[in-house]
Design a protein around this motif. Structure first.
Motif, PDB file in Angstrom:
ATOM      1  N   HIS A 112       0.849  -1.189   0.000  1.00 18.29           N
ATOM      2  CA  HIS A 112       0.000   0.000   0.000  1.00 18.29           C
ATOM      3  C   HIS A 112       0.889   1.244   0.000  1.00 18.29           C
ATOM      4  CE1 HIS A 112      -3.262  -2.679   1.174  1.00 18.29           C
ATOM      5  NE2 HIS A 112      -4.104  -1.673   1.006  1.00 18.29           N
ATOM      6  N   ALA A 113       0.342   2.321  -0.536  1.00 16.69           N
ATOM      7  CA  ALA A 113       1.047   3.604  -0.541  1.00 16.69           C
ATOM      8  C   ALA A 113       0.147   4.681   0.042  1.00 16.69           C
ATOM      9  CB  ALA A 113       1.452   3.985  -1.957  1.00 16.69           C
ATOM     10  N   LEU A 114       0.767   5.602   0.744  1.00 21.93           N
ATOM     11  CA  LEU A 114       0.087   6.791   1.217  1.00 21.93           C
ATOM     12  C   LEU A 114       0.450   7.924   0.261  1.00 21.93           C
ATOM     13  CD1 LEU A 114      -1.509   8.435   3.354  1.00 21.93           C
ATOM     14  CD2 LEU A 114       0.666   8.777   4.540  1.00 21.93           C
ATOM     15  N   TYR A 115      -0.580   8.521  -0.295  1.00 27.31           N
ATOM     16  CA  TYR A 115      -0.410   9.633  -1.216  1.00 27.31           C
ATOM     17  C   TYR A 115      -0.754  10.933  -0.508  1.00 27.31           C
ATOM     18  CZ  TYR A 115      -0.468   6.276  -5.107  1.00 27.31           C
ATOM     19  OH  TYR A 115      -0.192   5.253  -5.972  1.00 27.31           O
ATOM     20  N   ASP A 116       0.008  11.965  -0.789  1.00 27.70           N
ATOM     21  CA  ASP A 116      -0.329  13.314  -0.363  1.00 27.70           C
ATOM     22  C   ASP A 116      -0.348  14.171  -1.624  1.00 27.70           C
ATOM     23  OD1 ASP A 116      -0.892  15.592   1.062  1.00 27.70           O
ATOM     24  OD2 ASP A 116       1.132  15.844   1.847  1.00 27.70           O
ATOM     25  N   GLU A 117      -1.532  14.667  -1.953  1.00 30.04           N
ATOM     26  CA  GLU A 117      -1.684  15.456  -3.185  1.00 30.04           C
ATOM     27  C   GLU A 117      -1.174  14.688  -4.407  1.00 30.04           C
ATOM     28  OE1 GLU A 117      -3.403  18.244  -3.182  1.00 30.04           O
ATOM     29  OE2 GLU A 117      -3.545  18.290  -0.993  1.00 30.04           O
ATOM     30  N   GLN A 118      -1.573  13.439  -4.523  1.00 25.63           N
ATOM     31  CA  GLN A 118      -1.247  12.568  -5.662  1.00 25.63           C
ATOM     32  C   GLN A 118       0.225  12.161  -5.744  1.00 25.63           C
ATOM     33  OE1 GLN A 118      -3.739  11.192  -7.422  1.00 25.63           O
ATOM     34  NE2 GLN A 118      -5.059  12.349  -6.061  1.00 25.63           N
ATOM     35  N   GLU A 119       1.002  12.432  -4.681  1.00 23.63           N
ATOM     36  CA  GLU A 119       2.414  12.041  -4.632  1.00 23.63           C
ATOM     37  C   GLU A 119       2.586  10.984  -3.555  1.00 23.63           C
ATOM     38  OE1 GLU A 119       4.968  15.172  -3.285  1.00 23.63           O
ATOM     39  OE2 GLU A 119       6.788  14.034  -3.730  1.00 23.63           O
ATOM     40  N   ILE A 120       3.279   9.883  -3.884  1.00 20.54           N
ATOM     41  CA  ILE A 120       3.542   8.850  -2.890  1.00 20.54           C
ATOM     42  C   ILE A 120       4.545   9.381  -1.878  1.00 20.54           C
ATOM     43  CG2 ILE A 120       4.503   6.560  -2.474  1.00 20.54           C
ATOM     44  CD1 ILE A 120       3.431   5.710  -5.200  1.00 20.54           C
ATOM     45  N   VAL A 121       4.178   9.300  -0.588  1.00 15.81           N
ATOM     46  CA  VAL A 121       5.056   9.779   0.475  1.00 15.81           C
ATOM     47  C   VAL A 121       5.503   8.655   1.408  1.00 15.81           C
ATOM     48  CG1 VAL A 121       4.227  12.161   0.391  1.00 15.81           C
ATOM     49  CG2 VAL A 121       3.088  10.502   1.899  1.00 15.81           C
ATOM     50  N   ALA A 122       4.808   7.499   1.365  1.00 14.63           N
ATOM     51  CA  ALA A 122       5.186   6.359   2.207  1.00 14.63           C
ATOM     52  C   ALA A 122       4.623   5.084   1.588  1.00 14.63           C
ATOM     53  CB  ALA A 122       4.658   6.526   3.626  1.00 14.63           C
ATOM     54  N   VAL A 123       5.344   3.979   1.779  1.00 13.04           N
ATOM     55  CA  VAL A 123       4.875   2.678   1.286  1.00 13.04           C
ATOM     56  C   VAL A 123       5.079   1.623   2.361  1.00 13.04           C
ATOM     57  CG1 VAL A 123       5.215   3.159  -1.168  1.00 13.04           C
ATOM     58  CG2 VAL A 123       7.081   2.182   0.148  1.00 13.04           C
ATOM     59  N   ILE A 124       4.210   0.605   2.310  1.00 13.72           N
ATOM     60  CA  ILE A 124       4.308  -0.507   3.254  1.00 13.72           C
ATOM     61  C   ILE A 124       3.963  -1.796   2.526  1.00 13.72           C
ATOM     62  CG2 ILE A 124       1.918  -0.251   4.080  1.00 13.72           C
ATOM     63  CD1 ILE A 124       3.056  -0.910   6.928  1.00 13.72           C
ATOM     64  N   GLY A 125       4.794  -2.801   2.687  1.00 16.09           N
ATOM     65  CA  GLY A 125       4.554  -4.121   2.114  1.00 16.09           C
ATOM     66  C   GLY A 125       4.463  -5.134   3.231  1.00 16.09           C
ATOM     67  N   TYR A 126       3.515  -6.057   3.114  1.00 15.00           N
ATOM     68  CA  TYR A 126       3.274  -7.008   4.192  1.00 15.00           C
ATOM     69  C   TYR A 126       2.676  -8.295   3.644  1.00 15.00           C
ATOM     70  CZ  TYR A 126      -1.426  -5.241   3.521  1.00 15.00           C
ATOM     71  OH  TYR A 126      -2.626  -4.890   2.965  1.00 15.00           O
ATOM     72  N   MET A 127       2.687  -9.328   4.485  1.00 12.41           N
ATOM     73  CA  MET A 127       2.075 -10.598   4.105  1.00 12.41           C
ATOM     74  C   MET A 127       1.562 -11.317   5.338  1.00 12.41           C
ATOM     75  SD  MET A 127       5.407 -12.723   2.975  1.00 12.41           S
ATOM     76  CE  MET A 127       6.803 -12.923   4.025  1.00 12.41           C
ATOM     77  N   PRO A 128       0.516 -12.123   5.148  1.00 12.45           N
ATOM     78  CA  PRO A 128      -0.008 -12.895   6.272  1.00 12.45           C
ATOM     79  C   PRO A 128       0.914 -14.064   6.590  1.00 12.45           C
ATOM     80  CG  PRO A 128      -1.227 -13.414   4.281  1.00 12.45           C
ATOM     81  CD  PRO A 128      -0.259 -12.324   3.927  1.00 12.45           C
ATOM     82  N   MET A 129       1.006 -14.378   7.862  1.00 13.92           N
ATOM     83  CA  MET A 129       1.795 -15.522   8.302  1.00 13.92           C
ATOM     84  C   MET A 129       1.091 -16.192   9.468  1.00 13.92           C
ATOM     85  SD  MET A 129       5.744 -14.211   8.159  1.00 13.92           S
ATOM     86  CE  MET A 129       6.379 -15.858   8.377  1.00 13.92           C
ATOM     87  N   THR A 130       1.454 -17.444   9.694  1.00 10.87           N
ATOM     88  CA  THR A 130       0.985 -18.174  10.857  1.00 10.87           C
ATOM     89  C   THR A 130       2.174 -18.915  11.448  1.00 10.87           C
ATOM     90  OG1 THR A 130      -1.174 -18.488   9.822  1.00 10.87           O
ATOM     91  CG2 THR A 130      -0.665 -19.891  11.712  1.00 10.87           C
ATOM     92  N   THR A 131       2.437 -18.670  12.724  1.00 10.38           N
ATOM     93  CA  THR A 131       3.516 -19.383  13.419  1.00 10.38           C
ATOM     94  C   THR A 131       3.007 -19.801  14.795  1.00 10.38           C
ATOM     95  OG1 THR A 131       4.455 -17.421  14.487  1.00 10.38           O
ATOM     96  CG2 THR A 131       5.289 -17.978  12.268  1.00 10.38           C
TER      97      THR A 131
END
Length: 142
Positions: free
Chosen positions: A48-67
């Motif tokens: 996912h990306a956070l946009y501010d005024e149509q500009e990407i300012v932060a990104v986060i990548g993740y995945m589900p896991m089970t342990t």
């Protein structure tokens, strides 16, 4: 105005690359796109990306896991705010969004690894986001 969107197309992922490269400096664009595609196919990786005024300012990548230790949780693989846009609340907003989504989807927790040298990030996680330091991560290059 801030907007958070899941990045799905190659064009969207390419647009996020300059921000992600600030964290993953060893990756070129082609390898970045190949690894995301493989992680999406094999591990349900999402970004996912956070946009501010149509500009990407932060990104986060993740995945589900089970342990056995954490149960069912989301592993934050990649999380970065543009170095020129830090301390404006963008990281908090994006991470809080993922926390809320994870809770709605029935996950028990979130977990992440952060490089030992990233002391500012550690303060952010512990002081602003109330994350607990639980362990060290060990790695062996083969």
């Amino acid at each position: 105005m801030n907007d958070i969107r899941e990045l799905k197309t190659e064009a969207e992922l390419t647009e996020a690359f300059p921000i992600m490269q600030q964290l993953r400096t060893h990756l070129g664009l082609r390898t970045y796109l190949e690894l995301i595609k493989e992680a999406q196919e094999k591990h349900d990786y999402r970004i996912h990306a956070l946009y501010d005024e149509q500009e990407i300012v932060a990104v986060i990548g993740y995945m589900p896991m089970t342990t056995l230790y954490y149960g069912r949780f989301l592993w934050i693989c990649d999380f970065v705010t543009d170095s020129n846009k830090r301390s404006k609340g963008y990281g908090r907003k994006l991470l809080s969004f993922i926390e809320n989504q994870a809770a709605k989807d029935g996950y028990e927790s979130l977990a992440l690894s952060s490089g030992l040298q990233r002391e500012d990030a550690h303060r952010f996680y512990e002081e602003k986001m109330n994350y607990d330091k639980k362990s060290y991560v060990f790695k062996l290059d083969l």
